[in-house]
Design a protein around this motif. Structure first.
Motif, mmCIF file in Angstrom:
data_model
loop_
_atom_site.group_PDB
_atom_site.id
_atom_site.type_symbol
_atom_site.label_atom_id
_atom_site.label_comp_id
_atom_site.label_asym_id
_atom_site.label_seq_id
_atom_site.Cartn_x
_atom_site.Cartn_y
_atom_site.Cartn_z
ATOM 1 N N ASP A 470 17.804 90.893 41.760
ATOM 2 C CA ASP A 470 17.886 89.509 42.232
ATOM 3 C C ASP A 470 18.474 89.470 43.637
ATOM 4 O OD1 ASP A 470 17.697 86.529 41.293
ATOM 5 O OD2 ASP A 470 19.635 86.741 42.332
ATOM 6 N N LEU A 471 17.711 88.987 44.585
ATOM 7 C CA LEU A 471 18.154 88.995 45.986
ATOM 8 C C LEU A 471 19.307 88.027 46.233
ATOM 9 C CD1 LEU A 471 14.775 89.252 47.945
ATOM 10 C CD2 LEU A 471 16.434 91.051 47.447
ATOM 11 N N GLU A 472 19.313 86.899 45.548
ATOM 12 C CA GLU A 472 20.395 85.934 45.787
ATOM 13 C C GLU A 472 21.733 86.508 45.368
ATOM 14 O OE1 GLU A 472 21.506 81.240 45.135
ATOM 15 O OE2 GLU A 472 19.782 82.088 44.088
ATOM 16 N N LEU A 473 21.799 87.073 44.185
ATOM 17 C CA LEU A 473 23.051 87.680 43.738
ATOM 18 C C LEU A 473 23.353 88.918 44.573
ATOM 19 C CD1 LEU A 473 25.410 87.678 41.857
ATOM 20 C CD2 LEU A 473 24.019 88.832 40.136
ATOM 21 N N GLY A 474 22.316 89.660 44.950
ATOM 22 C CA GLY A 474 22.541 90.824 45.804
ATOM 23 C C GLY A 474 23.165 90.440 47.125
ATOM 24 N N LEU A 475 22.711 89.344 47.716
ATOM 25 C CA LEU A 475 23.299 88.885 48.980
ATOM 26 C C LEU A 475 24.765 88.491 48.796
ATOM 27 C CD1 LEU A 475 20.333 86.855 50.469
ATOM 28 C CD2 LEU A 475 21.488 88.772 51.584
ATOM 29 N N ALA A 476 25.099 87.881 47.662
ATOM 30 C CA ALA A 476 26.504 87.532 47.410
ATOM 31 C C ALA A 476 27.372 88.787 47.365
ATOM 32 C CB ALA A 476 26.622 86.747 46.101
ATOM 33 N N ALA A 477 26.855 89.857 46.740
ATOM 34 C CA ALA A 477 27.601 91.123 46.686
ATOM 35 C C ALA A 477 27.684 91.756 48.066
ATOM 36 C CB ALA A 477 26.934 92.071 45.700
ATOM 37 N N ILE A 478 26.605 91.699 48.840
ATOM 38 C CA ILE A 478 26.621 92.251 50.201
ATOM 39 C C ILE A 478 27.654 91.513 51.053
ATOM 40 C CG2 ILE A 478 25.266 92.500 52.312
ATOM 41 C CD1 ILE A 478 22.778 92.851 50.489
ATOM 42 N N ARG A 479 27.691 90.183 50.900
ATOM 43 C CA ARG A 479 28.669 89.394 51.668
ATOM 44 C C ARG A 479 30.091 89.855 51.364
ATOM 45 N NH1 ARG A 479 28.184 87.012 56.441
ATOM 46 N NH2 ARG A 479 29.622 85.282 56.703
ATOM 47 N N ALA A 480 30.337 90.141 50.099
ATOM 48 C CA ALA A 480 31.671 90.632 49.732
ATOM 49 C C ALA A 480 31.945 91.978 50.371
ATOM 50 C CB ALA A 480 31.783 90.724 48.212
ATOM 51 N N LEU A 481 30.957 92.874 50.376
ATOM 52 C CA LEU A 481 31.141 94.204 50.980
ATOM 53 C C LEU A 481 31.340 94.113 52.487
ATOM 54 C CD1 LEU A 481 28.429 96.167 48.958
ATOM 55 C CD2 LEU A 481 30.920 96.414 48.751
ATOM 56 N N MET A 482 30.764 93.122 53.135
ATOM 57 C CA MET A 482 30.945 92.959 54.578
ATOM 58 C C MET A 482 32.401 92.738 54.958
ATOM 59 S SD MET A 482 27.609 90.629 55.619
ATOM 60 C CE MET A 482 28.074 90.476 57.358
ATOM 61 N N SER A 483 33.186 92.228 54.015
ATOM 62 C CA SER A 483 34.604 91.992 54.300
ATOM 63 C C SER A 483 35.398 93.285 54.447
ATOM 64 C CB SER A 483 35.226 91.122 53.201
ATOM 65 O OG SER A 483 34.644 89.836 53.200
ATOM 66 N N LEU A 484 34.792 94.420 54.112
ATOM 67 C CA LEU A 484 35.459 95.701 54.346
ATOM 68 C C LEU A 484 35.547 96.024 55.825
ATOM 69 C CD1 LEU A 484 33.750 97.774 51.502
ATOM 70 C CD2 LEU A 484 36.197 97.219 51.642
ATOM 71 N N GLY A 485 34.773 95.319 56.657
ATOM 72 C CA GLY A 485 34.819 95.552 58.097
ATOM 73 C C GLY A 485 33.863 96.641 58.536
ATOM 74 N N GLU A 486 34.158 97.229 59.688
ATOM 75 C CA GLU A 486 33.254 98.216 60.283
ATOM 76 C C GLU A 486 33.010 99.412 59.365
ATOM 77 O OE1 GLU A 486 33.902 99.370 64.317
ATOM 78 O OE2 GLU A 486 34.746 97.412 64.870
ATOM 79 N N SER A 487 33.957 99.706 58.513
ATOM 80 C CA SER A 487 33.780 100.860 57.631
ATOM 81 C C SER A 487 32.612 100.675 56.664
ATOM 82 C CB SER A 487 35.065 101.107 56.837
ATOM 83 O OG SER A 487 35.343 100.008 55.976
ATOM 84 N N SER A 488 32.155 99.431 56.496
ATOM 85 C CA SER A 488 31.049 99.181 55.561
ATOM 86 C C SER A 488 29.701 99.101 56.257
ATOM 87 C CB SER A 488 31.299 97.880 54.794
ATOM 88 O OG SER A 488 31.190 96.761 55.668
#
Length: 606
Positions: A470-488
Motif C-alpha cells: 500500500d503506497l499510502e501507508l508506505g509513504l507514512a512510514a517513509i515520512r517517519a524514516l525521513m526524521s532520521l536526517g541525512e543518515s537515512s
C-alpha cells in the motif's frame, strides 16, 4: 459624533456600534429593518440620501433618518402606526440634538403614548438629556410606574452619558433592572435593541442579555445587578433560558477582579445543584471560575456523587479501588462530563479515576487526553493496556491523537508496533481500505516517528511497511524514516523512487484526502534538496514528458529545481500551467515565485 446635515444635530455613531449594536451590521433583524424602512418612506427620505456610511448599513440607515430634520421626526411621535413609533426611540437615542427642542416632546409622549414598548424606548432615549433636572426627576418618578415604564426610566438613569450618582436611586434602578426577565422585558423585546434575530433568542433571554451588555462597562453596577439576578433562577421568577447570560457575567467579572467579584461564586456553585438541567449546564460552562477553590470542590463533588437528576433507577453503583466514581459515562451526565473537562484542564488529580475509566471503556475523547498531558505518567499504563486489545480503528485514532503531545511514551512502543502491523495487514488485504484504518495506521507511524527512531523494533517495522504493497501507508512510514536526517538518505531516496516507479500500476493513486502518491514523493525528494541527487534523472524524465499528468510534471519540475538548481529546465514547464485557473495553476505560480525569490537572493561567495 458626526454631522447629519442639520448643524444642531449630531449622530452618535460610536454609541450605535460600540454600546448597542456592532460594526458592519446590515440590520439587527428583519423586523427592525422593515420598521426603519417604513419610517424613512413616511419621512420621504430618498434612497440616495447621504448618511454616515463608515461603520455599516444599520448605522448609515439610522443616520439618514436625521436628514429629515427634527420637526419632521418629532411630528412622527404622534404617528398612528405603532411600527413607526416603536422605531423612533431608537433614532432619538443616537441624535445629539438641542434638549430644549427634543426633551419636552419625549417627556410628553413617554407619558401619553398608549403603547408600553414606545414609552419604554422614549424613556431610554431621554438618557441623553439627564443633565436637565426636569428630565432626571421625571425618570426617577417613572421608575415607580408600570413595569415597562420603570425599566425604560431605570435604563435612562443608569446609562451614559449622564449616569445617576445618588446611591439610593441607583439601588432602586437596579431593583427595577432585575425585573427585566418579566413583563418589562417583553416590552423591551419589541424594540430594535432586543430584536429576536439580533439577540438570537426571544424573551426573556434577549432582554436579560441586553441589560447585561449595557451594564458590562460599569463592573460595580454590573455586579450589584447580578447579585439580584442569580437568586431569581431559584425562586421561579426568572426563566432557565437566561442562566447562560448570568453565569457568563459572573465568570467575566471574576476574570476582571478575582477579589472584588468572588462573591458571586457561591451563587453559581449553588446552581450546579439546580433542578433544571439547563441551569446546571450553564453553571458548569465557565472559563475562569474553575480557579476558585470552592467552585473546584463543587466540580469534584459532581464527579464523586454524580449529577443531580442525571441518575436513573434506584440502585447505587458499587465503588471500590482507585477508580471509584459513577459507574458509567451516562450516569455522570452532561454536567458531570463538563466538570470532568474543567478539572482535567486544571490538572486536578481527582479527574484521573474518570479518565482511566473512559480509557478502559474505549469512550475517552482525544481532547480530554490532550488536556491530561500533565498526568501522562499516571495514565500511560492504562493507555498501553487498552492498546494491547484488538481495537477498532476509530478508537486507535482517538488514543494516538490524544496522547500525541504527552511526554514519554517509549514504554508503549511494543503495543503501538503491534497495532501498526495489525492495521497494515488489514490494509494490504483490501483494495479499498477504510478511512479510519488508514488514519489509525498513519497515526501509529507518526507515534513511532516521534518516539521510536532509536528503537530497533520500531525502525524494523517502519522499514517493512515502507516497502509494503500500500503506497499510502508506505509513504507514512517513509515520512517517519525521513526524521532520521541525512543518515537515512541512502534508504529514503530509493524508497521514494520506488513510489514513483509504481505510479502506473493498478490500484489507488491518491490517498484518503486526495493527495497523489507520486506528487507526494516528488515533494519530499524536493525537501531533501541536493541530498536527493540520485533522483534527478527520474524527475527530469517526469518533468519533460508531456504525456504525464500536469500535477506530476509541476511537482517534478519544482523538486528537480530544488535538487539541482535547474531553473532553465523548470521554467518552460511551470509557465505552461500558470494560466490555468485552478489548483494546478496555483501550484505552478507558487513554484515560479520560489524560483524567482531564490534568483534574487545573492549566493554566498565560495
Amino acid at each position: 459624533m458626526s454631522f447629519t446635515g442639520d448643524p444642531r444635530v449630531a449622530f452618535l455613531w460610536r454609541t450605535v456600534v460600540y454600546r448597542d449594536f456592532d460594526v458592519e451590521l446590515d440590520e439587527p433583524g428583519r423586523r427592525s429593518g422593515a420598521a426603519l424602512e417604513t419610517l424613512m418612506t413616511d419621512l420621504g427620505i430618498p434612497d440616495g440620501a447621504e448618511g454616515f456610511a463608515v461603520v455599516g448599513e444599520w448605522a448609515e440607515a439610522l443616520s439618514r433618518t436625521l436628514t429629515a430634520g427634527l420637526p419632521a421626526l418629532l411630528a412622527r411621535l404622534s404617528h398612528p402606526d405603532t411600527t413607526v413609533r416603536r422605531i423612533l426611540p431608537v433614532v432619538f437615542a443616537y441624535a445629539d440634538a438641542p434638549a430644549a427642542e427634543v426633551a419636552p416632546a419625549l417627556l410628553a409622549h413617554s407619558e401619553s403614548d398608549p403603547d408600553a414598548p414606545v414609552r419604554l424606548g422614549l424613556l431610554f432615549a431621554l438618557a441623553l438629556h439627564c443633565d436637565i433636572p426636569e428630565v432626571r426627576d421625571h425618570l426617577r418618578r417613572r421608575m415607580r410606574g408600570e413595569p415597562a415604564d420603570a425599566l425604560g426610566a431605570a435604563l435612562g438613569l443608569l446609562l451614559p452619558p449622564v449616569p445617576e450618582c445618588d446611591d439610593g436611586v441607583i439601588d432602586e434602578a437596579l431593583d427595577v433592572l432585575a425585573q427585566c426577565g418579566g413583563e418589562a422585558g417583553e416590552a423591551l423585546a419589541e424594540l430594535a435593541w432586543c430584536d429576536p434575530e439580533w439577540c438570537g433568542r426571544p424573551a426573556p433571554y434577549g432582554p436579560v442579555d441586553a441589560v447585561d451588555s449595557w451594564l458590562t462597562p460599569t463592573p460595580e453596577l454590573h455586579s450589584r445587578w447580578l447579585t439580584r439576578m442569580l437568586p431569581r433562577l431559584w425562586d421561579g421568577s426568572l426563566d432557565a433560558s437566561t442562566a447562560p447570560v448570568l453565569v457568563e457575567a459572573a465568570d467575566r467579572l471574576f476574570r476582571k477582579d478575582r477579589n472584588r467579584f468572588a462573591g458571586h461564586v457561591p451563587a453559581v456553585v449553588s446552581l450546579l445543584g439546580h433542578p433544571d438541567p439547563l441551569v446546571r449546564q450553564a453553571a458548569v460552562t465557565t472559563h475562569h471560575l474553575p480557579s476558585h477553590p470552592d467552585y473546584v470542590e463543587a466540580l469534584a463533588g459532581i464527579l464523586e456523587d454524580g449529577e443531580p437528576g442525571a441518575r436513573s433507577g434506584s440502585g447505587s453503583s458499587s465503588r471500590s479501588g482507585p477508580d471509584s466514581g459513577p459507574s458509567s459515562h451516562a450516569e455522570v451526565g452532561e454536567v458531570g462530563e463538563r466538570a470532568l473537562w474543567a478539572l482535567t484542564r486544571r490538572g486536578d488529580p481527582r479527574c484521573l479515576p474518570s479518565i482511566r475509566q473512559r480509557i478502559r471503556q474505549g469512550t475517552v475523547h482525544p481532547g480530554l487526553l490532550r488536556h491530561a498531558k500533565d498526568s501522562a505518567g499516571q495514565l500511560w499504563p492504562h493507555v498501553r493496556a487498552r492498546l494491547g486489545h484488538d481495537l477498532p480503528a476509530g478508537e486507535v485514532c482517538s488514543l494516538l491523537t490524544g496522547i500525541s503531545a504527552w511526554p514519554g511514551g517509549a514504554t508503549a512502543l511494543p503495543e503501538v508496533i503491534t497495532t501498526l502491523e495489525r492495521l497494515s495487514r488489514h490494509i494490504e488485504a483490501t483494495d479499498s481500505p477504510e478511512f479510519d484504518v488508514l488514519e489509525a495506521a498513519t497515526d501509529a507511524c507518526m507515534f513511532l516517528r516521534k518516539r521510536g527512531l532509536s528503537d530497533a523494533s520500531a525502525l524494523s517495522a517502519l522499514r517493512r511497511i515502507a516497502t509494503g504493497a500500500d503506497l499510502e501507508l508506505g509513504l507514512a512510514a517513509i515520512r517517519a524514516l525521513m526524521s532520521l536526517g541525512e543518515s537515512s538518505d541512502d534508504e529514503v531516496v530509493p524508497l521514494l523512487l520506488r513510489v514513483l516507479a509504481r505510479r502506473d500500476r493498478p490500484g489507488r493513486r491518491a490517498g484518503r484526502r486526495g493527495w497523489r502518491f507520486d506528487v507526494n514523493a516528488c515533494d519530499w525528494l524536493g525537501e531533501l534538496g541536493p541530498r536527493a541527487l540520485l533522483a534527478a534523472s527520474t524527475l527530469r524524465g517526469l518533468r519533460d514528458t508531456p504525456a504525464e499528468a500536469g500535477e506530476l510534471r509541476i511537482a517534478a519540475a519544482d523538486a528537480l529545481w530544488a535538487i539541482t538548481g535547474d531553473a532553465p529546465g523548470a521554467l518552460p514547464v511551470l509557465q505552461g500551467y500558470t494560466t490555468v485557473d485552478d489548483l494546478l495553476g496555483a501550484r505552478a505560480r507558487d513554484a515560479l515565485r520560489r524560483i524567482d525569490r531564490r534568483s534574487r537572493t545573492p549566493r554566498p561567495a565560495s
